[in-house]
Design an enzyme around this catalytic site. Structure first.
Site, PDB file in Angstrom:
ATOM      1  N   GLU A  41       0.835  -1.194   0.000  1.00 42.65           N
ATOM      2  CA  GLU A  41       0.000   0.000   0.000  1.00 42.65           C
ATOM      3  C   GLU A  41       0.877   1.254   0.000  1.00 42.65           C
ATOM      4  O   GLU A  41       1.926   1.295   0.637  1.00 42.65           O
ATOM      5  CB  GLU A  41      -0.908  -0.005   1.223  1.00 42.65           C
ATOM      6  CG  GLU A  41      -1.920  -1.129   1.142  1.00 42.65           C
ATOM      7  CD  GLU A  41      -3.009  -1.049   2.209  1.00 42.65           C
ATOM      8  OE1 GLU A  41      -4.176  -1.153   1.836  1.00 42.65           O
ATOM      9  OE2 GLU A  41      -2.690  -0.905   3.393  1.00 42.65           O
TER      10      GLU A  41
ATOM     11  N   CYS B  72       3.548   8.566   1.196  1.00 44.21           N
ATOM     12  CA  CYS B  72       4.054   7.609   2.187  1.00 44.21           C
ATOM     13  C   CYS B  72       4.272   6.281   1.476  1.00 44.21           C
ATOM     14  O   CYS B  72       3.325   5.678   0.970  1.00 44.21           O
ATOM     15  CB  CYS B  72       3.016   7.492   3.300  1.00 44.21           C
ATOM     16  SG  CYS B  72       3.457   6.288   4.537  1.00 44.21           S
TER      17      CYS B  72
ATOM     18  N   CYS C  73       6.041  -7.070   7.865  1.00 46.86           N
ATOM     19  CA  CYS C  73       7.144  -6.587   8.705  1.00 46.86           C
ATOM     20  C   CYS C  73       7.573  -7.726   9.615  1.00 46.86           C
ATOM     21  O   CYS C  73       6.732  -8.500  10.076  1.00 46.86           O
ATOM     22  CB  CYS C  73       6.660  -5.390   9.533  1.00 46.86           C
ATOM     23  SG  CYS C  73       8.000  -4.566  10.425  1.00 46.86           S
TER      24      CYS C  73
ATOM     25  N   CYS D 187       5.493  -4.552  16.580  1.00 48.37           N
ATOM     26  CA  CYS D 187       5.095  -3.506  17.511  1.00 48.37           C
ATOM     27  C   CYS D 187       3.614  -3.744  17.814  1.00 48.37           C
ATOM     28  O   CYS D 187       2.819  -3.942  16.895  1.00 48.37           O
ATOM     29  CB  CYS D 187       5.333  -2.130  16.894  1.00 48.37           C
ATOM     30  SG  CYS D 187       7.060  -1.947  16.415  1.00 48.37           S
TER      31      CYS D 187
ATOM     32  N   CYS E 111       0.659  -1.739  16.082  1.00 50.63           N
ATOM     33  CA  CYS E 111       0.726  -1.505  14.631  1.00 50.63           C
ATOM     34  C   CYS E 111       0.067  -2.641  13.853  1.00 50.63           C
ATOM     35  O   CYS E 111       0.377  -3.810  14.073  1.00 50.63           O
ATOM     36  CB  CYS E 111       2.187  -1.359  14.221  1.00 50.63           C
ATOM     37  SG  CYS E 111       2.410  -1.273  12.437  1.00 50.63           S
TER      38      CYS E 111
ATOM     39  N   GLU F 181      10.022  -2.278   7.900  1.00 48.70           N
ATOM     40  CA  GLU F 181      11.127  -1.601   8.591  1.00 48.70           C
ATOM     41  C   GLU F 181      12.219  -1.330   7.550  1.00 48.70           C
ATOM     42  O   GLU F 181      12.930  -2.256   7.131  1.00 48.70           O
ATOM     43  CB  GLU F 181      11.638  -2.490   9.739  1.00 48.70           C
ATOM     44  CG  GLU F 181      12.934  -2.036  10.385  1.00 48.70           C
ATOM     45  CD  GLU F 181      12.983  -0.545  10.707  1.00 48.70           C
ATOM     46  OE1 GLU F 181      12.166  -0.063  11.501  1.00 48.70           O
ATOM     47  OE2 GLU F 181      13.860   0.160  10.151  1.00 48.70           O
TER      48      GLU F 181
ATOM     49  N   SER G 169      10.762   5.973  15.670  1.00 44.24           N
ATOM     50  CA  SER G 169       9.495   5.602  16.311  1.00 44.24           C
ATOM     51  C   SER G 169       9.799   5.315  17.775  1.00 44.24           C
ATOM     52  O   SER G 169      10.180   4.199  18.123  1.00 44.24           O
ATOM     53  CB  SER G 169       8.917   4.358  15.635  1.00 44.24           C
ATOM     54  OG  SER G 169       8.555   4.679  14.328  1.00 44.24           O
TER      55      SER G 169
ATOM     56  N   HIS H 165       7.867   6.220  21.043  1.00 45.26           N
ATOM     57  CA  HIS H 165       6.642   5.696  21.664  1.00 45.26           C
ATOM     58  C   HIS H 165       6.711   5.386  23.158  1.00 45.26           C
ATOM     59  O   HIS H 165       5.674   5.180  23.786  1.00 45.26           O
ATOM     60  CB  HIS H 165       6.117   4.447  20.943  1.00 45.26           C
ATOM     61  CG  HIS H 165       5.996   4.620  19.461  1.00 45.26           C
ATOM     62  ND1 HIS H 165       5.479   5.749  18.889  1.00 45.26           N
ATOM     63  CD2 HIS H 165       6.363   3.825  18.422  1.00 45.26           C
ATOM     64  CE1 HIS H 165       5.503   5.624  17.574  1.00 45.26           C
ATOM     65  NE2 HIS H 165       6.053   4.479  17.268  1.00 45.26           N
TER      66      HIS H 165
ATOM     67  N   CYS I 288      -1.426   6.221   9.687  1.00 39.58           N
ATOM     68  CA  CYS I 288      -0.223   5.560  10.217  1.00 39.58           C
ATOM     69  C   CYS I 288      -0.581   4.265  10.913  1.00 39.58           C
ATOM     70  O   CYS I 288      -1.460   4.239  11.772  1.00 39.58           O
ATOM     71  CB  CYS I 288       0.434   6.396  11.302  1.00 39.58           C
ATOM     72  SG  CYS I 288       1.022   7.950  10.765  1.00 39.58           S
TER      73      CYS I 288
HETATM   74  N1  SAH Z   1       8.608   0.562  10.429  1.00 40.67           N
HETATM   75  C1  SAH Z   1       8.924   1.916  10.470  1.00 40.67           C
HETATM   76  C2  SAH Z   1       8.132   2.769   9.492  1.00 40.67           C
HETATM   77  C3  SAH Z   1       6.665   2.459   9.331  1.00 40.67           C
HETATM   78  S1  SAH Z   1       5.545   2.827  10.629  1.00 40.67           S
HETATM   79  C4  SAH Z   1       8.766   2.442  11.864  1.00 40.67           C
HETATM   80  O1  SAH Z   1       8.233   1.739  12.697  1.00 40.67           O
HETATM   81  O2  SAH Z   1       9.217   3.559  12.106  1.00 40.67           O
HETATM   82  C5  SAH Z   1       5.236   4.585  10.524  1.00 40.67           C
HETATM   83  C6  SAH Z   1       4.856   5.213  11.879  1.00 40.67           C
HETATM   84  O3  SAH Z   1       3.507   4.897  12.273  1.00 40.67           O
HETATM   85  C7  SAH Z   1       5.724   4.710  12.997  1.00 40.67           C
HETATM   86  O4  SAH Z   1       6.109   5.750  13.856  1.00 40.67           O
HETATM   87  C8  SAH Z   1       4.807   3.757  13.714  1.00 40.67           C
HETATM   88  O5  SAH Z   1       5.229   3.509  15.005  1.00 40.67           O
HETATM   89  C9  SAH Z   1       3.502   4.498  13.624  1.00 40.67           C
HETATM   90  N2  SAH Z   1       2.338   3.647  13.894  1.00 40.67           N
HETATM   91  C10 SAH Z   1       2.244   2.304  13.781  1.00 40.67           C
HETATM   92  N3  SAH Z   1       1.009   1.887  14.126  1.00 40.67           N
HETATM   93  C11 SAH Z   1       0.301   2.992  14.456  1.00 40.67           C
HETATM   94  C12 SAH Z   1      -1.069   3.205  14.845  1.00 40.67           C
HETATM   95  N4  SAH Z   1      -1.927   2.212  14.946  1.00 40.67           N
HETATM   96  N5  SAH Z   1      -1.455   4.480  15.086  1.00 40.67           N
HETATM   97  C13 SAH Z   1      -0.586   5.506  14.933  1.00 40.67           C
HETATM   98  N6  SAH Z   1       0.689   5.364  14.547  1.00 40.67           N
HETATM   99  C14 SAH Z   1       1.132   4.115  14.311  1.00 40.67           C
HETATM  100 FE1  SF4 Z   2       6.992  -2.825  11.645  1.00 44.78          FE
HETATM  101 FE2  SF4 Z   2       7.108  -0.134  11.975  1.00 44.78          FE
HETATM  102 FE3  SF4 Z   2       4.814  -1.469  12.357  1.00 44.78          FE
HETATM  103 FE4  SF4 Z   2       6.804  -1.764  14.094  1.00 44.78          FE
HETATM  104  S1  SF4 Z   2       5.654   0.139  13.647  1.00 44.78           S
HETATM  105  S2  SF4 Z   2       5.555  -3.428  13.247  1.00 44.78           S
HETATM  106  S3  SF4 Z   2       8.588  -1.673  12.743  1.00 44.78           S
HETATM  107  S4  SF4 Z   2       5.911  -1.283  10.427  1.00 44.78           S
END
Ligand code: SAH
Ligand code: SF4
Length: 396
Positions: A120, A133, A140, A144, A147, A199, A252, A254, A372
């Protein structure tokens, strides 16, 4: 039809000699190659050595400045060379299999890469910018807990041409290419964020090659300051990101305590906060003009207290930084909830008073699951047998 797992007599082949039916059989793509690799590819086709730089420049211009999708469109290249190019190479783009538009104007495309593999890509238009984006992997390997992408096991890394291909397709869809004899249309994509699926620092070489091309003044020409890579914290690759790509970095974060980050971003068990912060302090060329963005997803009752905000300020002390507060975007089956707006504002004020910009990211495209962390495709890792059955059924 021959069976890739048997020899001509029908005896099973040893595993190493079997044809990998999951590997793309297509001609190699010329998209995503660096300028010098493109010259080499042209030379390999028998073009006289002294002509190679010029031919490579012409191709580059057709690919990235004019958006050609077929060698036949390349009128400045001889008919013979066009035929040779298309006999040996492809410039095919990913194919859109689904397109959605949010009521806030955000657009999400599902793009098919090779057989059965989809990613996507999301375009987020704003008043003075348009952010694309893009994804670096299908699925992945990390998990996390907040996510949605993390619930999709890794299918595979994207190649450089597939990463660049997402940008080219988006430019097709947004009508960004100049028409012959007309001035170039205004560019709608002004920024690229590698914040889609996957990632990026677990697919470093392909991501590097693609981002360099996207930033290159002679390529897609967005410039390194308009390209941001987001990582969950693959510490050993952060210096190389600065040295070899030189793009903007987003982390990221958090959570500000190892105990909580271990749970939310399990990669923290491997690269804990102290190491991550050191890598950020030493990010090549980090400065007030080139700050690191820390992303912080706001999870109700989990990481959103004023004490967390104060600990955050302490943790990043000395790092030129901006904090992006991301209201949690829910997805089916998630155990988390988004913090209340007031809580997010209190958190942001504490960070802001300590001297850091702390914008709250407006959720975009939630109605089409484009926000996101909501991205996920149906692609699953298929067995060779499944792929073969599908190919046979399709008559390929
Ligand atoms: N894998 C990489 C890039 C993709 S995620 C990373 O983790 O940085 C892009 C951003 O969206 C990251 O900061 C991630 O932590 C955040 N993200 C993931 N799931 C989310 C959610 N459900 N709500 C808001 N942000 C989220
Ligand atoms: Fe993968 Fe980024 Fe999602 Fe973590 S936040 S599971 S590294 S895509």
């Amino acid at each position: 039809m021959s069976n890739p797992e048997q020899d001509a007599q029908g005896h099973p082949l040893p595993v190493r000699d079997r044809i990998d039916v999951s590997a793309p059989v297509a001609r190699p793509s010329l998209i995503g190659l660096s300028a010098s690799a493109l010259e080499d590819a042209v030379e390999d086709l028998g073009v006289p050595l002294r002509q190679c730089p010029m031919r490579a420049r012409q191709l580059w211009n057709w690919f990235y400045a004019r958006g050609a999708t077929d060698f036949e469109q390349m009128s400045s290249i001889s008919k013979e060379l066009r035929a040779t190019l298309s006999a040996h190479h492809t410039i095919a783009r990913p194919v859109i299999t689904d397109a959605q538009v949010s009521n806030d104007g955000t657009r999400k495309w599902l793009m098919r890469l090779t057989h059965g593999v989809e990613v996507e890509t999301v375009f987020i238009p704003d008043q003075e910018r348009g952010t694309l984006c893009i994804s670096s992997q299908v699925g992945c390997t990390l998990n996390c807990t907040f996510c949605h992408t993390g619930t999709q096991p890794l299918v595979r890394n994207l190649t450089a041409d597939e990463i660049v291909g997402q940008v080219l397709v988006a430019r097709d869809e947004l009508g960004e290419w100049p028409l012959p004899g007309e001035p170039a249309p205004t560019r709608r994509i002004t920024n690229i964020v590698m914040m889609g699926m996957g990632e990026p620092l677990y697919n470093f070489e392909n991501v590097r090659d693609a981002l360099l091309l996207i930033a290159d003044g002679e390529g897609i020409a967005l410039g390194k300051r308009r390209v941001t890579l987001s990582t969950s914290g693959v510490v050993p690759m952060i210096k190389r990101t600065g040295d070899e790509i030189g793009c903007m970095l987003a982390i990221s974060l958090h959570a500000v305590r190892d105990e909580l980050r271990d749970e939310l971003v399990p990669l923290n068990r491997k690269y804990p906060l102290a190491e991550l912060m050191d890598a950020c302090r030493n990010y090549p060329r980090v400065s007030n003009a080139k700050r690191i963005t820390f992303e912080y997803v706001m999870l109700k009752g989990i990481n959103d207290s004023p004490a967390d905000a104060r600990a955050l300020v302490q943790l990043i002390k000395g790092i030129p930084a901006k904090i992006n507060l991301i209201p949690f975007n829910p997805w089916p089956g998630t155990p988390y909830e988004c913090s209340d707006w007031e809580t997010i504002e209190v958190f942001g004020d504490i960070v802001n008073r300590a001297g850091y910009a702390s914008p709250i990211r407006t959720p975009r495209g939630r109605d089409i699951s484009a926000a996101c962390g909501q991205l996920k495709s149906e692609s699953k890792k298929k067995s060779a047998a499944e792929l073969r059955r599908e190919r046979l059924a399709a008559g390929a």
